[in-house]
Design an enzyme around this catalytic site. Structure first.
Site, PDB file in Angstrom:
ATOM      1  N   HIS A 157      34.141  43.716  35.161  1.00 58.40           N
ATOM      2  CA  HIS A 157      33.333  43.549  34.071  1.00 58.40           C
ATOM      3  C   HIS A 157      33.693  42.201  33.263  1.00 58.40           C
ATOM      4  CE1 HIS A 157      33.030  48.214  33.901  1.00 58.40           C
ATOM      5  NE2 HIS A 157      31.854  47.718  34.490  1.00 58.40           N
TER       6      HIS A 157
ATOM      7  N   SER B 276      34.302  51.731  37.359  1.00 60.09           N
ATOM      8  CA  SER B 276      35.137  52.426  36.418  1.00 60.09           C
ATOM      9  C   SER B 276      35.443  53.926  36.693  1.00 60.09           C
ATOM     10  CB  SER B 276      34.513  52.540  35.008  1.00 60.09           C
ATOM     11  OG  SER B 276      34.311  51.154  34.641  1.00 60.09           O
TER      12      SER B 276
ATOM     13  N   ARG C  18      27.233  43.949  42.512  1.00 59.95           N
ATOM     14  CA  ARG C  18      28.743  44.000  43.327  1.00 59.95           C
ATOM     15  C   ARG C  18      28.092  43.816  44.802  1.00 59.95           C
ATOM     16  NH1 ARG C  18      30.634  49.272  40.263  1.00 59.95           N
ATOM     17  NH2 ARG C  18      28.444  49.371  40.483  1.00 59.95           N
TER      18      ARG C  18
END
Ligand code: PNS
Length: 176
Positions: free
Chosen positions: A18, A128, A91
């Protein structure tokens, strides 16, 4: 005209992937807002305030990044703050379907453009939720998250293991 963009997300917690996207967005726009979604339906490890503090500490050296939180529709937040672009990291192909759907919806709703930054390949497998899972079972996640986030994550895990012992204590004997 000030060119403003928003990087929205849960950031529970923020990862190096991020941070890389935010810094690259900040090089392209006059002002970038990192906006933490307040989502009461989704359980999180860090509170919104904790997530904002972690983001703020990590991005303090970038003068044109501001940190905020929002609830409701992202396009409404954009309208209220005169933001015309959303910047997100992409991604892998697995991100593509959902991101395309959201980008098209947001454009249809409010004419807001979404720009994708291809994530640094170093972080393309990073999320995350994976960081939290690996750390919960004792895996080493240093290098995937900023040092301050790592310290906060370790503290959080220590706190929750104190609160919920792995082996339940024996229940008290019933009154005679
Ligand atoms: O980090 P996340 O949880 O993948 O981020 C998802 C986020 C916050 C970008 C997305 O859920 C969002 O924009 N939510 C706000 C509500 C909204 O506008 N929904 C319609 C999206 S088309």
């Amino acid at each position: 005209m000030m060119r403003r963009a928003v990087c929205p997300g849960s950031f529970d917690p923020v990862t190096n992937g991020h941070i890389d996207v935010f810094r690259r967005a900040a090089a392209l726009f006059d002002e970038v807002t990192v906006a933490v979604l307040i989502n009461k339906k989704k359980s999180s490890m860090f509170t919104v305030e904790e997530r904002i503090a972690l983001l703020g500490a990590e991005l303090a050296d970038v003068p044109n990044i501001r940190i905020d939180s929002f609830h409701g529709l992202l396009v409404d937040y954009c309208r209220q703050h005169d933001i015309h672009a959303i910047v997100k990291g992409l991604r892998a192909v697995t991100d593509f379907d959902y991101e395309l759907q959201m980008a098209q919806m947001n454009h249809g709703l409010a004419g807001i453009e979404t720009l994708f930054v291809t994530t640094n390949p170093l972080y393309s497998y990073l999320s995350s939720s994976l960081v939290k899972e690996v750390a919960t079972y004792g895996g080493d996640v240093r290098g995937l998250i900023p040092d301050g986030v790592h310290a906060a994550l370790m503290a959080k895990l220590a706190e929750s293991s104190d609160a919920a012992p792995a082996v339940a204590p024996p229940s008290p004997a019933p009154p005679a």
